[in-house]
Design a protein around this motif. Structure first.
Motif, PDB file in Angstrom:
ATOM      1  N   LEU A  65       0.812  -1.218   0.000  1.00 52.60           N
ATOM      2  CA  LEU A  65       0.000   0.000   0.000  1.00 52.60           C
ATOM      3  C   LEU A  65       0.843   1.265   0.000  1.00 52.60           C
ATOM      4  O   LEU A  65       0.295   2.364  -0.017  1.00 52.60           O
ATOM      5  CB  LEU A  65      -0.927   0.001   1.220  1.00 52.60           C
ATOM      6  CG  LEU A  65      -1.896  -1.188   1.308  1.00 52.60           C
ATOM      7  CD1 LEU A  65      -2.862  -1.003   2.477  1.00 52.60           C
ATOM      8  CD2 LEU A  65      -2.661  -1.360   0.005  1.00 52.60           C
ATOM      9  N   ARG A  66       2.160   1.112   0.028  1.00 50.71           N
ATOM     10  CA  ARG A  66       3.038   2.278   0.034  1.00 50.71           C
ATOM     11  C   ARG A  66       4.102   2.187  -1.061  1.00 50.71           C
ATOM     12  O   ARG A  66       4.133   2.974  -1.982  1.00 50.71           O
ATOM     13  CB  ARG A  66       3.717   2.414   1.408  1.00 50.71           C
ATOM     14  CG  ARG A  66       2.753   2.767   2.547  1.00 50.71           C
ATOM     15  CD  ARG A  66       2.294   4.204   2.471  1.00 50.71           C
ATOM     16  NE  ARG A  66       1.418   4.559   3.589  1.00 50.71           N
ATOM     17  CZ  ARG A  66       0.100   4.503   3.558  1.00 50.71           C
ATOM     18  NH1 ARG A  66      -0.513   4.104   2.452  1.00 50.71           N
ATOM     19  NH2 ARG A  66      -0.622   4.870   4.600  1.00 50.71           N
ATOM     20  N   GLY A 105      -0.686  -0.601  -4.492  1.00 51.89           N
ATOM     21  CA  GLY A 105      -1.867   0.246  -4.426  1.00 51.89           C
ATOM     22  C   GLY A 105      -1.711   1.587  -5.091  1.00 51.89           C
ATOM     23  O   GLY A 105      -2.531   1.964  -5.949  1.00 51.89           O
ATOM     24  N   PRO A 106      -0.679   2.377  -4.773  1.00 48.08           N
ATOM     25  CA  PRO A 106      -0.560   3.706  -5.381  1.00 48.08           C
ATOM     26  C   PRO A 106      -0.383   3.679  -6.894  1.00 48.08           C
ATOM     27  O   PRO A 106      -0.723   4.648  -7.574  1.00 48.08           O
ATOM     28  CB  PRO A 106       0.699   4.278  -4.700  1.00 48.08           C
ATOM     29  CG  PRO A 106       0.797   3.552  -3.408  1.00 48.08           C
ATOM     30  CD  PRO A 106       0.309   2.163  -3.703  1.00 48.08           C
ATOM     31  N   PRO A 109      -4.772   1.624  -7.867  1.00 50.15           N
ATOM     32  CA  PRO A 109      -5.780   1.239  -6.874  1.00 50.15           C
ATOM     33  C   PRO A 109      -6.942   0.472  -7.496  1.00 50.15           C
ATOM     34  O   PRO A 109      -7.527  -0.407  -6.862  1.00 50.15           O
ATOM     35  CB  PRO A 109      -6.230   2.573  -6.279  1.00 50.15           C
ATOM     36  CG  PRO A 109      -5.774   3.624  -7.228  1.00 50.15           C
ATOM     37  CD  PRO A 109      -4.574   3.084  -7.921  1.00 50.15           C
ATOM     38  N   ASP A 148      -5.062   9.795   5.664  1.00 49.99           N
ATOM     39  CA  ASP A 148      -5.473   8.752   4.724  1.00 49.99           C
ATOM     40  C   ASP A 148      -6.974   8.500   4.793  1.00 49.99           C
ATOM     41  O   ASP A 148      -7.621   8.223   3.766  1.00 49.99           O
ATOM     42  CB  ASP A 148      -4.717   7.446   4.998  1.00 49.99           C
ATOM     43  CG  ASP A 148      -3.263   7.522   4.576  1.00 49.99           C
ATOM     44  OD1 ASP A 148      -2.869   8.541   3.964  1.00 49.99           O
ATOM     45  OD2 ASP A 148      -2.513   6.572   4.864  1.00 49.99           O
ATOM     46  N   HIS A 151      -8.717  11.348   3.063  1.00 50.80           N
ATOM     47  CA  HIS A 151      -8.564  11.160   1.617  1.00 50.80           C
ATOM     48  C   HIS A 151      -9.496  10.069   1.106  1.00 50.80           C
ATOM     49  O   HIS A 151     -10.176  10.241   0.081  1.00 50.80           O
ATOM     50  CB  HIS A 151      -7.123  10.798   1.283  1.00 50.80           C
ATOM     51  CG  HIS A 151      -6.920  10.357  -0.136  1.00 50.80           C
ATOM     52  ND1 HIS A 151      -7.113   9.042  -0.546  1.00 50.80           N
ATOM     53  CD2 HIS A 151      -6.568  11.039  -1.254  1.00 50.80           C
ATOM     54  CE1 HIS A 151      -6.891   8.951  -1.835  1.00 50.80           C
ATOM     55  NE2 HIS A 151      -6.550  10.131  -2.294  1.00 50.80           N
ATOM     56  N   ASP A 152      -9.536   8.931   1.806  1.00 54.05           N
ATOM     57  CA  ASP A 152     -10.285   7.779   1.300  1.00 54.05           C
ATOM     58  C   ASP A 152     -11.787   8.026   1.289  1.00 54.05           C
ATOM     59  O   ASP A 152     -12.488   7.569   0.378  1.00 54.05           O
ATOM     60  CB  ASP A 152      -9.974   6.537   2.143  1.00 54.05           C
ATOM     61  CG  ASP A 152      -8.540   6.064   1.941  1.00 54.05           C
ATOM     62  OD1 ASP A 152      -7.831   6.656   1.104  1.00 54.05           O
ATOM     63  OD2 ASP A 152      -8.143   5.111   2.632  1.00 54.05           O
ATOM     64  N   PRO A 159      -8.372   4.552  -2.860  1.00 51.76           N
ATOM     65  CA  PRO A 159      -7.995   4.682  -1.451  1.00 51.76           C
ATOM     66  C   PRO A 159      -6.498   4.574  -1.233  1.00 51.76           C
ATOM     67  O   PRO A 159      -5.752   4.107  -2.099  1.00 51.76           O
ATOM     68  CB  PRO A 159      -8.736   3.518  -0.788  1.00 51.76           C
ATOM     69  CG  PRO A 159      -8.933   2.520  -1.875  1.00 51.76           C
ATOM     70  CD  PRO A 159      -9.085   3.299  -3.135  1.00 51.76           C
ATOM     71  N   LYS A 160      -6.076   4.992  -0.040  1.00 54.86           N
ATOM     72  CA  LYS A 160      -4.680   4.848   0.380  1.00 54.86           C
ATOM     73  C   LYS A 160      -4.534   3.863   1.530  1.00 54.86           C
ATOM     74  O   LYS A 160      -3.534   3.162   1.623  1.00 54.86           O
ATOM     75  CB  LYS A 160      -4.121   6.207   0.814  1.00 54.86           C
ATOM     76  CG  LYS A 160      -3.949   7.227  -0.298  1.00 54.86           C
ATOM     77  CD  LYS A 160      -3.327   8.513   0.252  1.00 54.86           C
ATOM     78  CE  LYS A 160      -3.093   9.528  -0.860  1.00 54.86           C
ATOM     79  NZ  LYS A 160      -2.488  10.787  -0.312  1.00 54.86           N
ATOM     80  N   SER A 161      -5.518   3.820   2.415  1.00 58.69           N
ATOM     81  CA  SER A 161      -5.407   3.008   3.627  1.00 58.69           C
ATOM     82  C   SER A 161      -5.982   1.615   3.418  1.00 58.69           C
ATOM     83  O   SER A 161      -6.823   1.381   2.541  1.00 58.69           O
ATOM     84  CB  SER A 161      -6.150   3.686   4.783  1.00 58.69           C
ATOM     85  OG  SER A 161      -7.555   3.583   4.598  1.00 58.69           O
ATOM     86  N   TYR A 165      -9.472   0.480   1.414  1.00 57.77           N
ATOM     87  CA  TYR A 165      -9.541  -0.608   0.423  1.00 57.77           C
ATOM     88  C   TYR A 165     -10.570  -1.659   0.827  1.00 57.77           C
ATOM     89  O   TYR A 165     -11.375  -2.121  -0.001  1.00 57.77           O
ATOM     90  CB  TYR A 165      -8.171  -1.266   0.259  1.00 57.77           C
ATOM     91  CG  TYR A 165      -7.294  -0.597  -0.765  1.00 57.77           C
ATOM     92  CD1 TYR A 165      -7.522  -0.758  -2.128  1.00 57.77           C
ATOM     93  CD2 TYR A 165      -6.234   0.209  -0.364  1.00 57.77           C
ATOM     94  CE1 TYR A 165      -6.717  -0.134  -3.071  1.00 57.77           C
ATOM     95  CE2 TYR A 165      -5.417   0.834  -1.304  1.00 57.77           C
ATOM     96  CZ  TYR A 165      -5.674   0.654  -2.660  1.00 57.77           C
ATOM     97  OH  TYR A 165      -4.879   1.280  -3.603  1.00 57.77           O
TER      98      TYR A 165
END
Length: 490
Positions: A65-66, A105-106, A109, A148, A151-152, A159-161, A165
């Motif tokens: 995810l990062r 993920g980034p 997504p 996060d 944002h999500d 999403p980021k977290s 997700y």
């Protein structure tokens, strides 16, 4: 040097255990969020054992995810990697093929959400560390102000977290009429499944109340207890393995021979028969979890902070120092041992001996600095619950207060020699500023740090006994060094 991959795999037949199944004939049934070294040495290792014994369609699609690091390590290796088990008797090599693919993920997504939403995915598991739950460790509730999460909620399709997700994928399955998946936390925090369920539902309520109700009715979040020491892999480790195997393996992981996995048998979907690979499926994980968090993880953190301040790089070196080894034993027997409930038929004394032997394993280069990371997220579970139990029962708190003093010295950012410490912690800046602002008065320093509500519950923060003893030990550490303080304590 050639890389480990499908074409070169056969070259290792005489030096390593290899997958015995047809990897191309398998499909994935698990999506794992946070495919770091621990997952590859633990849950993927159990799954590999099942695949080798004839189970099918339980390969894993990992997700970072990062960072694309793991994808970059495994893409050229067709997902293959080596687990190097290091014990007192030497090394054992096993090539694992359970990971079918790794997504980032980034980078996309949409791709990750698509595979999580697919009906073939029966389980979404995760090892994202405590901070990945975007929660307040002191209360267990979702931190709605976490960047996060903010944002999500505004961008549910990107999403980021991990929480974002999971909820977005569950919503896609609900709208498509696809059955839900089981959400399986494998992170080191108490009641991990319950914590995950709480933050998922709190997030879902803010997104769509009907979705939250659907998740509550259909989805389960089993609790787990995981245990295996997995040190960070260095390039020196990779070069050493390359010399022994004749192939370059960028995705290798190190592990001790010991492994334990206790899983609450509460699945809402199909699951692998992990019990056939040695996992323990139980109705209640709680007693095992508390025992492990307080004894293993609590002692590990104690050794990390005191050992780092004393100048030791590795835990095995820490255990070679008689004072620190004695500190660990007394901490286990007294402060922690008085607060844990022993599962029926479990040999607690043998378990404690086994833990200290594992800490002493010279084959594992487990860095004190690595264990010391993210302490603000870890010590509520590893120390503070034990401390509260001892306060409630008028029990011993001396070594817990010494541990907190060592942690405060560590997060102040300066070691005993006056050299800077690279503190890796979500609250690193806040903690350092708090220490700096009260540097002329250690009583004030302790009171201010204990007042950080994101870490300390009010009952502990306001305890005169805790404040007094932590300040005493912090003074001892600053005046004479951590080893001199420990000598007084033990």
């Amino acid at each position: 040097m050639q890389r480990l991959n499908n074409e070169t795999l056969g070259q290792l037949a005489t030096t390593a255990s290899l997958p015995t199944y047809d990897r191309d004939a398998q499909s994935a049934g698990i999506v794992h969020l946070g495919i770091g070294a621990f997952h590859r040495a633990h849950q993927a290792w159990y799954t590999e054992a099942l695949l080798n014994s004839g189970a099918s369609n339980w390969q894993i699609i990992g997700a970072s995810l990062r960072s694309p690091t793991v994808k970059n390590q495994l893409a050229e290796q067709d997902g293959l990697y080596t687990i190097v088990e290091r014990g007192p008797q030497g090394e054992r090599f096993q090539v694992v093929g359970a990971v079918k693919d790794v997504l980032v993920g980034p980078e996309s997504p949409e791709a990750l959400l698509a595979v999580m939403s697919d009906a073939t995915t029966k389980i979404v598991s995760l090892t994202v560390t405590e901070k990945g739950y975007c929660h307040d460790p002191a209360t267990g509730n979702l931190n709605v102000e976490h960047p996060d999460i903010v944002h999500d909620l505004a961008n549910p399709n990107a999403p980021k977290s991990a929480i974002g997700y999971i909820v977005s994928a569950l919503n896609a399955r609900r709208l498509a009429g696809t059955p839900t998946f089981t959400v399986l936390s494998c992170d080191n925090l108490p009641n991990n499944g319950e914590v995950l369920e709480r933050v998922v539902l709190q997030y879902a309520e803010k997104y769509d109340a009907e979705l939250a109700a659907w998740i509550r009715t259909n989805t389960t979040f089993p609790c787990t207890m995981i245990d295996r020491i997995v040190p960070a892999t260095t390039d020196a480790d990779r070069k050493e393995l390359e010399a022994k195997l004749g192939l370059r393996d960028e995705g290798m992981v190190l592990a001790e021979p010991f492994s334990q996995w206790v899983i609450e048998d509460k699945f809402c979907s199909e699951r692998p028969a992990w019990e056939d690979a040695g996992a323990l499926l139980v109705s209640d994980v709680h007693a095992f979890e508390i025992m492990k968090l307080r004894l293993l993880n609590g002692s590990h953190s104690l050794l990390a902070y005191t050992g780092y301040l004393a100048g030791f790089d590795y835990v095995s070196e820490v255990m070679n120092e008689p004072l620190l080894a004695k500190l660990c034993q007394i901490f286990m027997d007294r402060e922690v041992g008085q607060t844990v409930q022993v599962p029926v038929g479990f040999d607690m004394e043998e378990y404690k001996v086994q833990l200290r032997e594992r800490f002493s394993n010279p084959g594992l280069k487990h860095r004190t600095w690595q264990i010391a990371m993210d302490g603000s997220q870890k010590i509520p579970q590893r120390w503070l619950q034990t401390l509260q139990a001892q306060l409630d029962g008028n029990g011993d708190i001396e070594l817990l207060c010494l541990a907190l003093a060592a942690w405060i010295q560590y997060v102040s950012g300066t070691d005993e020699k006056g050299e800077a410490i690279d503190v890796q912690d979500p609250l690193a800046q806040t903690l350092k500023e708090t220490c700096d602002a009260n540097a002329d008065n250690l009583d004030a320093t302790v009171a201010a740090v204990l007042g950080v509500k994101a870490v300390f519950p009010e009952a502990i923060a306001q305890s005169a006994a805790v404040q007094g003893r932590v300040a005493y030990w912090l003074t001892e550490i600053k005046q004479g060094g951590v080893l001199a303080a420990i000598a007084k304590a033990v």
